[in-house]
Design a protein around this motif. Structure first.
Motif, PDB file in Angstrom:
ATOM      1  N   LEU A 290      37.776  70.969  45.034  1.00 25.26           N
ATOM      2  CA  LEU A 290      37.549  72.273  45.594  1.00 25.26           C
ATOM      3  C   LEU A 290      39.044  72.787  45.716  1.00 25.26           C
ATOM      4  O   LEU A 290      39.315  73.933  45.352  1.00 25.26           O
ATOM      5  N   ARG A 291      39.875  72.053  46.297  1.00 20.96           N
ATOM      6  CA  ARG A 291      41.322  72.400  46.600  1.00 20.96           C
ATOM      7  C   ARG A 291      42.100  72.543  45.245  1.00 20.96           C
ATOM      8  O   ARG A 291      43.351  73.063  45.241  1.00 20.96           O
ATOM      9  N   GLN A 292      41.596  71.995  44.271  1.00 23.54           N
ATOM     10  CA  GLN A 292      42.339  72.190  42.770  1.00 23.54           C
ATOM     11  C   GLN A 292      41.714  73.407  42.075  1.00 23.54           C
ATOM     12  O   GLN A 292      42.079  73.630  41.058  1.00 23.54           O
ATOM     13  N   LEU A 293      40.747  74.187  42.464  1.00 25.85           N
ATOM     14  CA  LEU A 293      40.293  75.282  41.817  1.00 25.85           C
ATOM     15  C   LEU A 293      41.111  76.332  41.838  1.00 25.85           C
ATOM     16  O   LEU A 293      42.084  76.470  42.509  1.00 25.85           O
TER      17      LEU A 293
ATOM     18  N   GLU B 249      32.810  75.502  37.147  1.00 27.25           N
ATOM     19  CA  GLU B 249      32.961  74.688  35.980  1.00 27.25           C
ATOM     20  C   GLU B 249      32.186  75.432  34.877  1.00 27.25           C
ATOM     21  O   GLU B 249      32.488  75.325  33.819  1.00 27.25           O
ATOM     22  N   LEU B 250      31.141  76.427  35.123  1.00 33.02           N
ATOM     23  CA  LEU B 250      30.246  76.981  34.472  1.00 33.02           C
ATOM     24  C   LEU B 250      31.191  77.924  33.843  1.00 33.02           C
ATOM     25  O   LEU B 250      31.369  78.291  32.572  1.00 33.02           O
TER      26      LEU B 250
ATOM     27  N   LYS C 121      26.973  74.472  49.893  1.00 33.89           N
ATOM     28  CA  LYS C 121      27.618  75.919  49.361  1.00 33.89           C
ATOM     29  C   LYS C 121      28.812  75.346  48.551  1.00 33.89           C
ATOM     30  O   LYS C 121      29.470  76.421  47.568  1.00 33.89           O
ATOM     31  N   GLU C 122      29.661  74.308  48.836  1.00 36.05           N
ATOM     32  CA  GLU C 122      30.655  73.944  48.265  1.00 36.05           C
ATOM     33  C   GLU C 122      30.252  73.532  46.959  1.00 36.05           C
ATOM     34  O   GLU C 122      31.109  74.055  46.092  1.00 36.05           O
ATOM     35  N   LYS C 123      29.213  72.793  46.601  1.00 38.74           N
ATOM     36  CA  LYS C 123      28.641  72.612  45.525  1.00 38.74           C
ATOM     37  C   LYS C 123      28.412  73.940  44.467  1.00 38.74           C
ATOM     38  O   LYS C 123      28.784  73.529  43.203  1.00 38.74           O
ATOM     39  N   GLU C 124      27.938  74.753  45.159  1.00 33.41           N
ATOM     40  CA  GLU C 124      27.808  76.131  44.367  1.00 33.41           C
ATOM     41  C   GLU C 124      28.978  76.568  43.910  1.00 33.41           C
ATOM     42  O   GLU C 124      29.099  76.901  42.682  1.00 33.41           O
TER      43      GLU C 124
END
Length: 134
Positions: free
Chosen positions: A7-10, A120-121, A111-114
């Motif tokens: 998440l931190r690298q998004l 990714e999508l 929610k993080e996974k979403e």
């Protein structure tokens, strides 16, 4: 790689979603950050249904916050000491219902996974679009 690290690298747009997600007191971002490996290893679904198990995780969470507080005392990080102490006090509201805490943490992880799946999508769509333009 751990979920929190991903998440931190998004890209910034997705990190903004993360900031909006954690713009609540239910699970402070500081707690999520400092306890990330521990949080991700726990069985929150089980804890949401099992009071005794949830109580164990609740107690360990508080112990982990104490450890972080001690670390910040040694580092002389006054503000972080204050914040961790305040978060621990806020978590005390779950002492009678630790399953609610487990449910809350589980909700944040979902929610993080979403957010990760969305990123990714978008990356896959962008990659395919660039291939089609070749």
């Amino acid at each position: 790689m751990a979920q929190w690290d991903k998440l931190r690298q998004l890209p910034i747009a997705y990190r903004q979603q993360l900031h909006e997600l954690y713009d609540r007191d239910a699970l402070p971002m500081d707690v999520r950050h400092y306890l990330a490996p521990w949080i991700e290893k726990q069985e929150w679904q089980r804890a949401a249904r099992d009071h005794a198990f949830a109580m164990v995780l609740f107690q360990v969470l508080l112990e982990n916050l104490d450890i972080q507080h001690s670390r910040f005392v040694q580092e002389e990080s006054f503000l972080l000491q204050h914040n961790i102490r305040r978060y621990k006090q806020n978590f005390q509201r779950y002492v009678d219902d630790p399953c609610a805490l487990a449910t809350t943490i589980l909700w944040f992880l979902e929610k993080e996974k979403e957010i990760l799946e969305s990123a990714e999508l978008a990356e896959k769509v962008g990659f395919r679009t660039s291939l089609m333009c070749l």
